[in-house]
Design an enzyme around this catalytic site. Sequence first.
Site, PDB file in Angstrom:
ATOM      1  N   ASP A 207       0.808  -1.031   0.024  1.00 49.75           N
ATOM      2  CA  ASP A 207      -0.101  -0.114  -0.065  1.00 49.75           C
ATOM      3  C   ASP A 207       0.699   1.183  -0.047  1.00 49.75           C
ATOM      4  OD1 ASP A 207      -1.587   2.218   0.755  1.00 49.75           O
ATOM      5  OD2 ASP A 207      -2.811   0.909   1.744  1.00 49.75           O
ATOM      6  N   LYS A 230      -4.074  11.563  -1.803  1.00 47.80           N
ATOM      7  CA  LYS A 230      -3.151  12.129  -0.883  1.00 47.80           C
ATOM      8  C   LYS A 230      -2.159  13.215  -1.693  1.00 47.80           C
ATOM      9  CE  LYS A 230      -4.119   8.467   2.348  1.00 47.80           C
ATOM     10  NZ  LYS A 230      -5.133   9.143   2.888  1.00 47.80           N
TER      11      LYS A 230
END
Length: 374
Positions: A207, A230
């Site tokens: 991840d 993000k």
Amino acid sequence: MDSLDAFATGKLEALEAGRLRRTLVPTERGSGAAAARRGRTLVSFSCNDYLGLSHHPRVIAAAQAAVASHGAGSGGSRLVTGDHPYLGALEDGLARHKGTEAALVFGSGYLANLGITPALAGRGDLVLLDALSHACMWAGARLTGARVLTFRHNDPGDLAAQLAEHRPHYGRALVLTERVFSMDGDRAPLGDILGIAETFDAWTLVDDAHGIGVVEDGPRAPLEMGTLSKALGSYGGYLCASRPVIDLMTSRARSFVYTTGLPPASAAAALEALTILEAEPDRRARPLTLARRFTARLGLPEAESAVVPVLVGEAQAALDISAALEASGFLVVAIRPPTVPAGTARLRVAFSAAHDEAQVDALAEAVAVLTGRA
Ligand SMILES: Cc1ncc(COP(=O)(O)O)c(C=O)c1O
């Protein structure tokens, strides 16, 4: 009171007693690191917009142009009518960026992890996760029906021991970890983990939600997932992998098949952000540089990513420090269990290319005073 409301009220009272009840605080983010809440504009150190791209004029323009031409929503699942060409273009860009054959965009990073692991493992298989893995990796692992075990955080020796003990009893095996851990900001020893997993014929899913655009890529896992929300400043999730794996996901990842496609504007914004990220190495270097400035000032272990935990311990103490920081003009949200293990409530400080040095120094000074480090 009916039994449903009685149940909810009882649960809420228990959460309240442990200082673990969550409530929403309306927040309006502005350009730079500004975030307005409760009538005040604060300097936010709690956003994951690590490169400040969510407010970049080119990213905004790309989203606006996509909405104007193609509407606000995608109108259907990818496999029906929701596969706007912007999504394919973004997938090509992500695969090129990661050096993989192919990529697949999901509705979010959480949805990606809910779909990827169960498409690869089932009953009779083994899933081994780092003990500090994100909630959505756990959720995906639990959906598989496979045996789910953990290995000690960032401990390749423990991973090897667990694989040696358990691997022979299962069909397929997956190892799940994160390039940068979301609440601790530390990095996985991926070279070792990938080598060990390969030795035991286990497939590694990394991840990269908090890594892309901020830390160098390092060794590549066969399954690299992440989020567009993000450093890429938009919304959505992705998996980068080989062509056969991506084709399998397209048919079998339930959180891809049975959900509406990402709005074209989110894909257009992420693609523009990816272009900027690739063209601007100075922007990419900044969050880590600022994080290291902060850890040096506070005498904390040197930052490994844009995320720095300041451990406090009890939930109430973390909430009190967060409130005091807010009174001083900083937004640093307290992170409490179950997001982090009991007794490790903390301030999670996130650095962005949008911060300047003076803001970082002022925060370090305030944190030093409030945590007795001054
Ligand atoms: C490590 C990690 N993986 C996945 C996610 C989920 O991504 P998304 O916000 O796109 O659902 C997050 C946080 O949001 C995360 O911190």
